[in-house]
Design an enzyme around this catalytic site. Structure first.
Site, PDB file in Angstrom:
ATOM      1  N   ASP A   2       0.842  -1.198   0.000  1.00  0.00           N
ATOM      2  CA  ASP A   2       0.000   0.000   0.000  1.00  0.00           C
ATOM      3  C   ASP A   2       0.875   1.246   0.000  1.00  0.00           C
ATOM      4  O   ASP A   2       1.940   1.267   0.612  1.00  0.00           O
ATOM      5  CB  ASP A   2      -0.910  -0.029   1.241  1.00  0.00           C
ATOM      6  CG  ASP A   2      -2.058   0.957   1.117  1.00  0.00           C
ATOM      7  OD1 ASP A   2      -2.333   1.434  -0.001  1.00  0.00           O
ATOM      8  OD2 ASP A   2      -2.674   1.260   2.153  1.00  0.00           O
ATOM      9  N   TRP A   7       2.883   7.755  -2.875  1.00  0.00           N
ATOM     10  CA  TRP A   7       4.305   7.876  -3.234  1.00  0.00           C
ATOM     11  C   TRP A   7       4.433   8.712  -4.503  1.00  0.00           C
ATOM     12  O   TRP A   7       5.277   9.609  -4.579  1.00  0.00           O
ATOM     13  CB  TRP A   7       4.891   6.481  -3.449  1.00  0.00           C
ATOM     14  CG  TRP A   7       6.345   6.430  -3.787  1.00  0.00           C
ATOM     15  CD1 TRP A   7       7.385   6.292  -2.895  1.00  0.00           C
ATOM     16  CD2 TRP A   7       6.940   6.490  -5.104  1.00  0.00           C
ATOM     17  NE1 TRP A   7       8.581   6.269  -3.572  1.00  0.00           N
ATOM     18  CE2 TRP A   7       8.332   6.390  -4.935  1.00  0.00           C
ATOM     19  CE3 TRP A   7       6.422   6.623  -6.386  1.00  0.00           C
ATOM     20  CZ2 TRP A   7       9.227   6.410  -6.006  1.00  0.00           C
ATOM     21  CZ3 TRP A   7       7.304   6.656  -7.456  1.00  0.00           C
ATOM     22  CH2 TRP A   7       8.684   6.549  -7.267  1.00  0.00           C
ATOM     23  N   ARG A  15      -0.617   8.528 -10.494  1.00  0.00           N
ATOM     24  CA  ARG A  15      -0.595   7.336  -9.647  1.00  0.00           C
ATOM     25  C   ARG A  15       0.080   6.137 -10.299  1.00  0.00           C
ATOM     26  O   ARG A  15       0.738   5.345  -9.633  1.00  0.00           O
ATOM     27  CB  ARG A  15      -2.034   6.959  -9.250  1.00  0.00           C
ATOM     28  CG  ARG A  15      -2.704   7.979  -8.365  1.00  0.00           C
ATOM     29  CD  ARG A  15      -4.162   7.587  -8.081  1.00  0.00           C
ATOM     30  NE  ARG A  15      -4.263   6.285  -7.465  1.00  0.00           N
ATOM     31  CZ  ARG A  15      -4.158   6.064  -6.150  1.00  0.00           C
ATOM     32  NH1 ARG A  15      -3.963   7.061  -5.327  1.00  0.00           N
ATOM     33  NH2 ARG A  15      -4.257   4.848  -5.674  1.00  0.00           N
ATOM     34  N   HIS A  19       2.539   2.866  -9.119  1.00  0.00           N
ATOM     35  CA  HIS A  19       2.315   1.431  -9.309  1.00  0.00           C
ATOM     36  C   HIS A  19       3.526   0.792  -9.997  1.00  0.00           C
ATOM     37  O   HIS A  19       3.921  -0.322  -9.653  1.00  0.00           O
ATOM     38  CB  HIS A  19       1.030   1.187 -10.098  1.00  0.00           C
ATOM     39  CG  HIS A  19      -0.210   1.621  -9.367  1.00  0.00           C
ATOM     40  ND1 HIS A  19      -0.430   1.308  -8.043  1.00  0.00           N
ATOM     41  CD2 HIS A  19      -1.289   2.356  -9.761  1.00  0.00           C
ATOM     42  CE1 HIS A  19      -1.595   1.821  -7.655  1.00  0.00           C
ATOM     43  NE2 HIS A  19      -2.121   2.468  -8.677  1.00  0.00           N
ATOM     44  N   ASP A  49     -12.218  -5.142  -3.847  1.00  0.00           N
ATOM     45  CA  ASP A  49     -12.799  -3.803  -3.703  1.00  0.00           C
ATOM     46  C   ASP A  49     -12.085  -2.766  -4.575  1.00  0.00           C
ATOM     47  O   ASP A  49     -12.583  -1.647  -4.729  1.00  0.00           O
ATOM     48  CB  ASP A  49     -12.760  -3.373  -2.229  1.00  0.00           C
ATOM     49  CG  ASP A  49     -13.723  -4.210  -1.393  1.00  0.00           C
ATOM     50  OD1 ASP A  49     -14.830  -4.508  -1.898  1.00  0.00           O
ATOM     51  OD2 ASP A  49     -13.372  -4.578  -0.260  1.00  0.00           O
ATOM     52  N   TRP A  51     -11.916  -2.793  -7.648  1.00  0.00           N
ATOM     53  CA  TRP A  51     -12.686  -2.551  -8.881  1.00  0.00           C
ATOM     54  C   TRP A  51     -13.391  -1.207  -8.813  1.00  0.00           C
ATOM     55  O   TRP A  51     -13.839  -0.688  -9.814  1.00  0.00           O
ATOM     56  CB  TRP A  51     -13.727  -3.656  -9.097  1.00  0.00           C
ATOM     57  CG  TRP A  51     -13.169  -5.012  -9.405  1.00  0.00           C
ATOM     58  CD1 TRP A  51     -13.246  -6.112  -8.611  1.00  0.00           C
ATOM     59  CD2 TRP A  51     -12.484  -5.441 -10.601  1.00  0.00           C
ATOM     60  NE1 TRP A  51     -12.639  -7.190  -9.224  1.00  0.00           N
ATOM     61  CE2 TRP A  51     -12.171  -6.807 -10.453  1.00  0.00           C
ATOM     62  CE3 TRP A  51     -12.101  -4.786 -11.777  1.00  0.00           C
ATOM     63  CZ2 TRP A  51     -11.498  -7.542 -11.427  1.00  0.00           C
ATOM     64  CZ3 TRP A  51     -11.425  -5.515 -12.751  1.00  0.00           C
ATOM     65  CH2 TRP A  51     -11.130  -6.872 -12.565  1.00  0.00           C
ATOM     66  N   ARG A  53     -12.090   1.525  -8.231  1.00  0.00           N
ATOM     67  CA  ARG A  53     -11.210   2.619  -8.678  1.00  0.00           C
ATOM     68  C   ARG A  53     -11.563   3.057 -10.095  1.00  0.00           C
ATOM     69  O   ARG A  53     -12.235   2.325 -10.821  1.00  0.00           O
ATOM     70  CB  ARG A  53      -9.756   2.154  -8.608  1.00  0.00           C
ATOM     71  CG  ARG A  53      -9.336   1.932  -7.180  1.00  0.00           C
ATOM     72  CD  ARG A  53      -7.870   1.656  -7.069  1.00  0.00           C
ATOM     73  NE  ARG A  53      -7.522   1.482  -5.666  1.00  0.00           N
ATOM     74  CZ  ARG A  53      -6.309   1.613  -5.176  1.00  0.00           C
ATOM     75  NH1 ARG A  53      -5.288   1.886  -5.964  1.00  0.00           N
ATOM     76  NH2 ARG A  53      -6.082   1.462  -3.888  1.00  0.00           N
ATOM     77  N   LEU A 113      11.016 -20.499  -2.853  1.00  0.00           N
ATOM     78  CA  LEU A 113      10.004 -19.562  -2.352  1.00  0.00           C
ATOM     79  C   LEU A 113       8.681 -19.826  -3.041  1.00  0.00           C
ATOM     80  O   LEU A 113       8.624 -20.006  -4.251  1.00  0.00           O
ATOM     81  CB  LEU A 113      10.438 -18.110  -2.644  1.00  0.00           C
ATOM     82  CG  LEU A 113       9.426 -17.016  -2.259  1.00  0.00           C
ATOM     83  CD1 LEU A 113       9.325 -16.889  -0.736  1.00  0.00           C
ATOM     84  CD2 LEU A 113       9.825 -15.666  -2.856  1.00  0.00           C
ATOM     85  N   LEU A 162      -6.757  -4.598   8.108  1.00  0.00           N
ATOM     86  CA  LEU A 162      -6.451  -5.774   7.279  1.00  0.00           C
ATOM     87  C   LEU A 162      -7.057  -5.687   5.884  1.00  0.00           C
ATOM     88  O   LEU A 162      -6.586  -6.362   4.966  1.00  0.00           O
ATOM     89  CB  LEU A 162      -6.928  -7.060   7.972  1.00  0.00           C
ATOM     90  CG  LEU A 162      -6.287  -7.362   9.320  1.00  0.00           C
ATOM     91  CD1 LEU A 162      -6.787  -8.693   9.847  1.00  0.00           C
ATOM     92  CD2 LEU A 162      -4.760  -7.400   9.210  1.00  0.00           C
ATOM     93  N   SER A 163      -8.083  -4.866   5.730  1.00  0.00           N
ATOM     94  CA  SER A 163      -8.708  -4.655   4.415  1.00  0.00           C
ATOM     95  C   SER A 163      -8.993  -5.963   3.670  1.00  0.00           C
ATOM     96  O   SER A 163      -8.660  -6.087   2.493  1.00  0.00           O
ATOM     97  CB  SER A 163      -7.844  -3.727   3.554  1.00  0.00           C
ATOM     98  OG  SER A 163      -7.709  -2.477   4.167  1.00  0.00           O
ATOM     99  N   GLU A 174       1.339 -12.221  13.363  1.00  0.00           N
ATOM    100  CA  GLU A 174       1.945 -11.057  14.007  1.00  0.00           C
ATOM    101  C   GLU A 174       1.845  -9.907  13.004  1.00  0.00           C
ATOM    102  O   GLU A 174       2.198 -10.067  11.839  1.00  0.00           O
ATOM    103  CB  GLU A 174       3.418 -11.331  14.338  1.00  0.00           C
ATOM    104  CG  GLU A 174       3.616 -12.440  15.356  1.00  0.00           C
ATOM    105  CD  GLU A 174       3.007 -12.126  16.723  1.00  0.00           C
ATOM    106  OE1 GLU A 174       2.914 -10.939  17.078  1.00  0.00           O
ATOM    107  OE2 GLU A 174       2.606 -13.087  17.419  1.00  0.00           O
TER     108      GLU A 174
END
Ligand code: IPE
Ligand code: MG
Length: 220
Positions: A2, A7, A15, A19, A49, A51, A53, A113, A162-163, A174
């Protein structure tokens, strides 16, 4: 992940530049994760959520996702990264769903990973979807269906919520909240969050074991 928009705004940029810088940060963090002791990394790239934007921003994010998958696949193979995408696929463009399938297939053998990218993801919907696929619902069955428990959850950009991210899996996560905007986040920040995680006392609802009696401590 986020803080991309802020930024960019702080630099007088649109924006989308944030990204793009955010993609660079993702690349750095993926590269640093195994060395930091992280074996599963889930990045929240696009929430169900998001979408809401403006269509131009949604479009730009989807394009970035497609190019990320294409550009990163060779690097993932090289670095032993197994890439998978979580979230709904039925609302994604068919070019993007094919890019996802190609990236997942090409990186399936990665063992260093496990990189999970959440796209059109909602934690609440993920719980519902998992529950719907289970004939005899139980906590164990849901746990198995939904994915690995989260140990450490990092949110950048200064918000402390947490959105709708990995809600079930984060039952005992944690939480680390940092004001650092995602495009500025890197290996050092990841290492600091992991250090913070290791400094915590995780009891999972139990009580800490009693301190050893003096004579016992002496014998140890
Ligand atoms: C990136 O940051 C998160 C994505 C959904 C890609 P934001 O776009 O939420 O940036 P801010 O919060 O407006 O700064
Ligand atoms: Mg945001």
């Amino acid at each position: 992940m986020d803080g991309n928009g802020r930024w960019a705004a702080a630099r007088g940029l649109p924006r989308i530049f944030g990204h793009r810088a955010g993609v660079e940060a993702a690349r750095r963090v993926v590269e640093a994760a195994p060395g930091a002791g992280v074996s599963i990394l889930t990045l929240f790239a696009f929430s169900s959520d998001n979408w809401r934007r403006p269509p131009a921003e949604v479009d730009a994010l989807m394009r970035l996702m497609g190019s990320y998958l294409q550009n990163e696949t060779p690097r993932c193979i090289e670095q032993g990264v197994r890439l998978e995408v979580i979230g709904r696929r039925d609302r994604l463009d068919s070019a993007l769903t094919s890019a996802i399938a190609r990236a997942e297939a090409a990186t399936a053998h990665g063992r260093r990973l496990r990189l999970r990218i959440a796209v059109d993801y909602s934690g609440r919907d993920a719980i519902l979807a998992a529950a719907r696929g289970i004939p005899e619902l139980s906590r164990d069955a849901l746990e198995l269906a939904i994915g690995p428990a989260v140990d450490l959850l990092i949110r950048t950009g200064g918000e402390r919520r947490l959105s709708d991210f990995l809600l079930w899996e984060s039952a005992y996560a944690e939480l680390v909240f940092t004001r650092t905007m995602w495009p500025d986040f890197g290996a050092t920040d990841l290492a600091a969050a992991v250090r913070d995680f290791h400094s915590r006392d995780r009891r999972f609802g139990a009580v800490p074991p009693p301190a050893p009696r003096r004579e016992q401590a002496w014998l140890d």
